[in-house]
Motif scaffolding. Structure first.
Motif, mmCIF file in Angstrom:
data_model
loop_
_atom_site.group_PDB
_atom_site.id
_atom_site.type_symbol
_atom_site.label_atom_id
_atom_site.label_comp_id
_atom_site.label_asym_id
_atom_site.label_seq_id
_atom_site.Cartn_x
_atom_site.Cartn_y
_atom_site.Cartn_z
ATOM 1 N N GLY A 194 0.802 -1.217 0.000
ATOM 2 C CA GLY A 194 0.000 0.000 0.000
ATOM 3 C C GLY A 194 0.833 1.264 0.000
ATOM 4 N N HIS A 195 2.072 1.142 0.463
ATOM 5 C CA HIS A 195 2.897 2.343 0.590
ATOM 6 C C HIS A 195 4.007 2.393 -0.460
ATOM 7 C CE1 HIS A 195 0.317 2.835 3.905
ATOM 8 N NE2 HIS A 195 0.713 1.695 4.413
ATOM 9 N N CYS A 215 -0.150 7.446 5.826
ATOM 10 C CA CYS A 215 1.235 7.210 6.263
ATOM 11 C C CYS A 215 2.113 8.438 6.051
ATOM 12 C CB CYS A 215 1.828 6.013 5.524
ATOM 13 S SG CYS A 215 2.287 6.351 3.807
ATOM 14 N N ASP A 220 1.035 7.147 -3.103
ATOM 15 C CA ASP A 220 1.306 5.708 -2.998
ATOM 16 C C ASP A 220 0.029 4.924 -3.316
ATOM 17 O OD1 ASP A 220 -0.182 5.804 -0.643
ATOM 18 O OD2 ASP A 220 1.524 5.472 0.696
HETATM 19 ZN ZN LIG Z 1 0.941 5.142 2.479
#
Ligand SMILES: [Zn+2]
Length: 367
Positions: A194-195, A215, A220
């Motif tokens: 996910g990042h 985050c 992302d």
């Molecule tokens: Zn993220």
């Protein structure tokens, strides 16, 4: 799974209870979520002895002690359904949402599902081991589900195959499986798909702001391909393009509620919803393109509510992901795209499989 059953019998470990009755040894898989904890039971033949969801309130909002009681309850419930006594349990596989270390220590900054201070830096694996009196093998929920998806897809060939799973939920979870095993990384932070930054050029409209992730990153995968991405980034933008959309009123009251409703609109072919899901599929495809150049997996798996929905919509979504994934000719010849199976049970089942493999390294589905 289990295409070579005729190779049985192999000697299976049996345990004898106090009354002298012998039982096949089992492991229990426990998946702790924000609201529910569910559990399953796996025997050494590779059979899950629980067909349905066996779940109880996870009680994580009440803190660690209540959550540990819920884990114990979930295990008892699953064993009762399976008809297996507690004495037959060799080990427990446990998964929770992250962020947590590879050994099950919740982030020192807390986490979405573990917000109260007693959870910060809490060693959930060790606490479960103490409460249950059994060895506990930990994975984060994305990795556990990715492991189950991999083993379900490849069965007896799992140990010679690799896969990448992207699971669209509140966030974007999943994992990387290499030759049948979860890639964990040095700090336990591998597979945080996910990042991963994905190119936004050509994905976003000319006037669309760079999507922001919880985050702290901009652009992302999770900032686009998640429910929180819809709430925070995609729906607010697309409503400026479709100001008369029926979701505009709901969004004015609660953007989160409006975001949850987008999927239903997508299933009915709504234009705004398809713009949103089109951007999600493009982002997932771009992450898979990165994966293709990193680990060149045999399979690209997509999971989440969005592919558990209407079959036509699911097929549209997976086809769009495939179209957005740029593979070389040689990769196209061998790669497959599929949906993460049994998603609601994938965490518990993946956890059980991980536990069985951890305590009996020679165990494989090829039995
Ligand atoms: Zn993220």
């Amino acid at each position: 799974m289990g295409s070579n059953r005729e190779r049985l019998p192999r000697t299976l470990l049996t345990l004898v209870d106090k009354r002298g009755t012998s039982h096949a040894a089992v492991v229990v898989g426990i998946d702790v979520g924000g609201t529910k904890t569910n559990a399953t039971v796996l025997d050494e033949s590779g059979a899950f002895l629980v067909d349905t969801m066996v779940e109880t309130s996870s009680r994580v909002a009440e803190g660690p002690d209540a959550a540990m009681e819920a884990i114990a309850t979930a295990m008892e419930l699953a064993l009762a359904v399976a008809g297996a006594p507690r004495t037959a349990v060799l080990a427990v596989g446990l998964d929770t949402p992250g962020p947590a270390s590879a050994t099950g220590v919740i982030s020192s900054k807390g986490a979405n599902n573990f917000q109260q201070p007693p959870w910060w830096g809490f060693d959930v694996r060790a606490a479960a081991e103490f409460r249950l009196g059994l060895p506990v093998i930990y994975n984060n929920d994305g990795n556990a589900a990715a492991l189950y998806a991999h083993l379900h897809l490849f069965g007896s060939e799992s140990d010679s195959r690799s896969s990448v799973s992207a699971i669209v939920g509140t966030g974007l979870g999943g994992g990387v499986i290499e030759r049948g095993h979860v890639v964990r990384g040095a700090a336990g932070m591998a597979g945080e798909l996910g990042h991963v930054h994905v190119p936004m050029d050509g994905l976003l409209e000319a006037d669309q702001p760079i999507p922001q992730c919880n985050c702290g990153f901009g652009g992302d995968l999770e900032s686009v391909a998640s429910l929180s991405g819809i709430t925070r980034n995609l729906l607010p933008y697309w409503l400026t393009r479709y100001p008369d959309h029926p979701l505009a009123d709901l969004a004015a009251t609660s953007m989160a509620d409006a975001a949850k409703a987008v999927r239903g609109y997508g299933e009915r072919g709504d234009e705004l919803a398809l713009k949103i899901f089109g951007q999600q599929t493009a982002a997932i495809g771009r992450m898979f393109t990165i994966a293709a150049n990193f680990t060149d997996p045999d399979a690209y798996l997509v999971g989440g509510g969005v592919v558990e929905s209407d079959p036509d919509f699911r097929d549209w979504f997976v086809d769009r992901v495939r179209a957005a994934t740029t593979l070389r000719e040689e990769q196209l010849a061998v790669a497959q795209f599929a949906v993460v199976a049994d998603l609601d049970m994938a965490g518990a089942r993946g956890s059980a499989l991980a536990a069985m493999r951890a305590i009996r390294p020679e165990w494989s589905l090829d039995i």
